[in-house]
Motif scaffolding. Sequence first.
Motif, PDB file in Angstrom:
ATOM      1  N   SER A 192       0.845  -1.191   0.000  1.00 23.30           N
ATOM      2  CA  SER A 192       0.000   0.000   0.000  1.00 23.30           C
ATOM      3  C   SER A 192       0.882   1.244   0.000  1.00 23.30           C
ATOM      4  O   SER A 192       2.108   1.160   0.141  1.00 23.30           O
ATOM      5  N   HIS A 193       0.269   2.413  -0.176  1.00 22.35           N
ATOM      6  CA  HIS A 193       0.962   3.707  -0.151  1.00 22.35           C
ATOM      7  C   HIS A 193       2.077   3.785  -1.204  1.00 22.35           C
ATOM      8  O   HIS A 193       3.135   4.374  -0.963  1.00 22.35           O
ATOM      9  N   CYS A 194       1.822   3.177  -2.367  1.00 22.57           N
ATOM     10  CA  CYS A 194       2.818   3.210  -3.446  1.00 22.57           C
ATOM     11  C   CYS A 194       2.636   4.481  -4.279  1.00 22.57           C
ATOM     12  O   CYS A 194       1.526   4.799  -4.710  1.00 22.57           O
ATOM     13  N   SER A 195       3.721   5.195  -4.511  1.00 25.24           N
ATOM     14  CA  SER A 195       3.664   6.405  -5.333  1.00 25.24           C
ATOM     15  C   SER A 195       5.050   6.709  -5.868  1.00 25.24           C
ATOM     16  O   SER A 195       6.053   6.182  -5.375  1.00 25.24           O
ATOM     17  N   PHE A 196       5.095   7.568  -6.890  1.00 25.81           N
ATOM     18  CA  PHE A 196       6.373   8.068  -7.412  1.00 25.81           C
ATOM     19  C   PHE A 196       6.287   9.586  -7.446  1.00 25.81           C
ATOM     20  O   PHE A 196       5.275  10.150  -7.888  1.00 25.81           O
ATOM     21  N   ASN A 197       7.339  10.252  -6.974  1.00 22.89           N
ATOM     22  CA  ASN A 197       7.311  11.700  -6.808  1.00 22.89           C
ATOM     23  C   ASN A 197       8.534  12.334  -7.456  1.00 22.89           C
ATOM     24  O   ASN A 197       9.667  11.947  -7.163  1.00 22.89           O
ATOM     25  N   THR A 198       8.292  13.271  -8.358  1.00 22.05           N
ATOM     26  CA  THR A 198       9.369  13.914  -9.108  1.00 22.05           C
ATOM     27  C   THR A 198       9.287  15.430  -8.944  1.00 22.05           C
ATOM     28  O   THR A 198       8.220  16.026  -9.137  1.00 22.05           O
ATOM     29  N   GLU A 199      10.408  16.034  -8.600  1.00 22.07           N
ATOM     30  CA  GLU A 199      10.437  17.493  -8.444  1.00 22.07           C
ATOM     31  C   GLU A 199      10.684  18.170  -9.782  1.00 22.07           C
ATOM     32  O   GLU A 199      11.378  17.638 -10.658  1.00 22.07           O
ATOM     33  N   GLY A 200      10.098  19.346  -9.955  1.00 21.26           N
ATOM     34  CA  GLY A 200      10.279  20.107 -11.184  1.00 21.26           C
ATOM     35  C   GLY A 200       9.691  21.500 -11.032  1.00 21.26           C
ATOM     36  O   GLY A 200       9.450  21.972  -9.915  1.00 21.26           O
ATOM     37  N   TYR A 201       9.453  22.136 -12.159  1.00 22.98           N
ATOM     38  CA  TYR A 201       8.893  23.488 -12.153  1.00 22.98           C
ATOM     39  C   TYR A 201       7.614  23.511 -12.984  1.00 22.98           C
ATOM     40  O   TYR A 201       7.545  22.951 -14.071  1.00 22.98           O
ATOM     41  N   GLY A 202       6.625  24.163 -12.451  1.00 20.07           N
ATOM     42  CA  GLY A 202       5.388  24.364 -13.186  1.00 20.07           C
ATOM     43  C   GLY A 202       5.223  25.829 -13.533  1.00 20.07           C
ATOM     44  O   GLY A 202       5.670  26.710 -12.787  1.00 20.07           O
ATOM     45  N   THR A 203       4.586  26.091 -14.660  1.00 20.46           N
ATOM     46  CA  THR A 203       4.327  27.484 -15.048  1.00 20.46           C
ATOM     47  C   THR A 203       2.837  27.681 -15.258  1.00 20.46           C
ATOM     48  O   THR A 203       2.130  26.776 -15.681  1.00 20.46           O
ATOM     49  N   PHE A 204       2.384  28.890 -14.953  1.00 22.33           N
ATOM     50  CA  PHE A 204       0.977  29.230 -15.182  1.00 22.33           C
ATOM     51  C   PHE A 204       0.824  30.750 -15.198  1.00 22.33           C
ATOM     52  O   PHE A 204       1.591  31.489 -14.563  1.00 22.33           O
ATOM     53  N   LEU A 205      -0.163  31.174 -15.936  1.00 23.22           N
ATOM     54  CA  LEU A 205      -0.462  32.598 -16.046  1.00 23.22           C
ATOM     55  C   LEU A 205      -1.890  32.819 -15.549  1.00 23.22           C
ATOM     56  O   LEU A 205      -2.851  32.506 -16.251  1.00 23.22           O
ATOM     57  N   PRO A 206      -2.064  33.328 -14.340  1.00 21.29           N
ATOM     58  CA  PRO A 206      -3.413  33.549 -13.807  1.00 21.29           C
ATOM     59  C   PRO A 206      -4.168  34.588 -14.633  1.00 21.29           C
ATOM     60  O   PRO A 206      -3.642  35.664 -14.950  1.00 21.29           O
ATOM     61  N   GLY A 207      -5.403  34.243 -14.995  1.00 17.78           N
ATOM     62  CA  GLY A 207      -6.219  35.162 -15.773  1.00 17.78           C
ATOM     63  C   GLY A 207      -6.921  36.194 -14.905  1.00 17.78           C
ATOM     64  O   GLY A 207      -6.859  36.172 -13.668  1.00 17.78           O
ATOM     65  N   GLU A 208      -7.645  37.076 -15.563  1.00 13.11           N
ATOM     66  CA  GLU A 208      -8.374  38.131 -14.861  1.00 13.11           C
ATOM     67  C   GLU A 208      -9.475  37.521 -13.991  1.00 13.11           C
ATOM     68  O   GLU A 208     -10.196  36.618 -14.400  1.00 13.11           O
ATOM     69  N   GLY A 209      -9.557  37.989 -12.746  1.00 10.98           N
ATOM     70  CA  GLY A 209     -10.577  37.509 -11.829  1.00 10.98           C
ATOM     71  C   GLY A 209     -10.177  36.268 -11.035  1.00 10.98           C
ATOM     72  O   GLY A 209     -10.969  35.775 -10.225  1.00 10.98           O
ATOM     73  N   THR A 210      -8.957  35.750 -11.237  1.00 15.00           N
ATOM     74  CA  THR A 210      -8.503  34.575 -10.489  1.00 15.00           C
ATOM     75  C   THR A 210      -7.925  34.990  -9.145  1.00 15.00           C
ATOM     76  O   THR A 210      -7.569  36.153  -8.930  1.00 15.00           O
ATOM     77  N   GLU A 211      -7.837  34.005  -8.257  1.00 12.31           N
ATOM     78  CA  GLU A 211      -7.218  34.217  -6.948  1.00 12.31           C
ATOM     79  C   GLU A 211      -6.183  33.117  -6.736  1.00 12.31           C
ATOM     80  O   GLU A 211      -6.406  32.159  -5.997  1.00 12.31           O
ATOM     81  N   GLY A 220       1.564  34.014  -6.839  1.00 19.13           N
ATOM     82  CA  GLY A 220       1.582  34.853  -8.023  1.00 19.13           C
ATOM     83  C   GLY A 220       0.414  35.830  -8.072  1.00 19.13           C
ATOM     84  O   GLY A 220      -0.410  35.905  -7.158  1.00 19.13           O
ATOM     85  N   LYS A 221       0.359  36.564  -9.179  1.00 18.28           N
ATOM     86  CA  LYS A 221      -0.672  37.583  -9.360  1.00 18.28           C
ATOM     87  C   LYS A 221      -1.317  37.439 -10.736  1.00 18.28           C
ATOM     88  O   LYS A 221      -0.679  36.985 -11.683  1.00 18.28           O
ATOM     89  N   PRO A 222      -2.593  37.827 -10.856  1.00 15.41           N
ATOM     90  CA  PRO A 222      -3.254  37.787 -12.165  1.00 15.41           C
ATOM     91  C   PRO A 222      -2.482  38.593 -13.200  1.00 15.41           C
ATOM     92  O   PRO A 222      -1.984  39.700 -12.910  1.00 15.41           O
ATOM     93  N   GLY A 223      -2.344  38.022 -14.386  1.00 15.29           N
ATOM     94  CA  GLY A 223      -1.674  38.713 -15.480  1.00 15.29           C
ATOM     95  C   GLY A 223      -0.172  38.575 -15.487  1.00 15.29           C
ATOM     96  O   GLY A 223       0.492  39.091 -16.385  1.00 15.29           O
ATOM     97  N   LYS A 224       0.392  37.859 -14.516  1.00 15.09           N
ATOM     98  CA  LYS A 224       1.848  37.715 -14.444  1.00 15.09           C
ATOM     99  C   LYS A 224       2.219  36.235 -14.510  1.00 15.09           C
ATOM    100  O   LYS A 224       1.695  35.417 -13.744  1.00 15.09           O
ATOM    101  N   LEU A 225       3.113  35.859 -15.445  1.00 17.56           N
ATOM    102  CA  LEU A 225       3.550  34.475 -15.589  1.00 17.56           C
ATOM    103  C   LEU A 225       4.280  34.028 -14.327  1.00 17.56           C
ATOM    104  O   LEU A 225       5.196  34.711 -13.858  1.00 17.56           O
ATOM    105  N   GLU A 226       3.861  32.902 -13.804  1.00 15.58           N
ATOM    106  CA  GLU A 226       4.443  32.398 -12.553  1.00 15.58           C
ATOM    107  C   GLU A 226       5.206  31.111 -12.820  1.00 15.58           C
ATOM    108  O   GLU A 226       4.776  30.264 -13.618  1.00 15.58           O
ATOM    109  N   ARG A 227       6.323  30.963 -12.153  1.00 16.47           N
ATOM    110  CA  ARG A 227       7.127  29.741 -12.216  1.00 16.47           C
ATOM    111  C   ARG A 227       7.282  29.213 -10.797  1.00 16.47           C
ATOM    112  O   ARG A 227       7.849  29.903  -9.947  1.00 16.47           O
ATOM    113  N   ALA A 228       6.746  28.015 -10.530  1.00 14.16           N
ATOM    114  CA  ALA A 228       6.703  27.512  -9.152  1.00 14.16           C
ATOM    115  C   ALA A 228       7.365  26.147  -9.038  1.00 14.16           C
ATOM    116  O   ALA A 228       7.287  25.322  -9.950  1.00 14.16           O
ATOM    117  N   GLU A 229       8.034  25.922  -7.911  1.00 10.66           N
ATOM    118  CA  GLU A 229       8.596  24.608  -7.614  1.00 10.66           C
ATOM    119  C   GLU A 229       7.447  23.667  -7.266  1.00 10.66           C
ATOM    120  O   GLU A 229       6.671  23.931  -6.348  1.00 10.66           O
TER     121      GLU A 229
END
Length: 371
Positions: free
Chosen positions: A166-185, A189-198
């Motif tokens: 049980s409790h079997c999983s695989f975990n890999t570290e990396g970077y994700g990117t996203f650009l929050p749109g207008e009206g998001t929370e 990061g902040k809306p309208g600004k490209l974010e790069r997160a660990e």
Amino acid sequence: MLAKGQTVIQYMEQLAPKHLAEEWDKVGLQLGSLNKEITGVLVALDVNDEVVEEAIGLGCNLIIAHHAIIFRPLQSIQTDTPMGKMYEKLIKNEIAVYISHTNLDIADGGMNDWMAEVLGIENGIPFQDVHHERLSKLVVYVPKTHHQQVLDAILNAGAGHIGNYSHCSFNTEGYGTFLPGEGTEPHTGKPGKLERAEEVRIETVVPQGVRSKVVQAMIKAHPYEEVAYDLYALDLKGRSLGLGRIGRLKEPVTLGQFIETVKSGLEVDNVRVVGDLDQPIRKAAVMGGSGSKYYSQAVFRGADVLVTGDIDYHTAQDAKLAGIALIDPGHNAEKIMKARVQQWMSSKLAAHKYETGVYASQVNTEIFKFI
């Protein structure tokens, strides 16, 4: 606070998922509505007029039963017939009827496991495979700060089982990117600004029966407003689920001694028996309901005896020639489910602070009398 009907049935289907039922079976809601608060649940093997009166007396507006009240298509409902009167009484008293039949038989921790337990069958496994659990691969991306929180939620909800691990999983570290749109929370990061997160990519296996539960737990534990995840169907087969249970007894006994265990464990006064009462029993099989047609599978799996109901004359002859003993405690021996489902449902409702009462029917629906 009273539980809603859909909530009660959601718990019931955690115990006995509907997709496990055989194709011919009639399970689920058969009469009434679940769109209401449940004042009480009555758990019954069969539904007859006495059981309906019992539900009314206890203030229950939901009956969970093992055997269907509507199995063959109805051409009409005539309220001057016994069955029609019963349907009318259920409807007038706003009592819903929900059926859990072969899905409860097949389920892990269901009917056949309960019967195997009281008969002393250890590590029982199905002897008639019916269903292979479908598996999916879940992949979700989580910020490093919440990695363990989300991983624990996923695994504790039932994901990550591979064989006896049980409790079997695989975990890999990396970077994700996203650009929050207008009206998001966004969490970061902040809306309208490209974010790069660990982030950490979590991969694990999810059985079909707990898929919804796992996804809900993941989303609840995840900090992001929009959770990025994928579910992939796998060709791999999960657990084999099926009818009956077969396994070894803790120590060998004679057939005569085992009969007394059957009578005591299944709370029956009489059984029909095929076999020599002095023959040794080391490996036993059990199947709730009418399981005599599966005796050859029990023989193939090495059973010395099969415990099941509704054994017919010619099957008994064939089984004797095949060298397997038979014990027939009657179809009504499945009444063991009443107390077990009542305990399951009561604990589930209490854990979520619901005040809906759950009762095991005290009506004896055994149709046969032994004279």
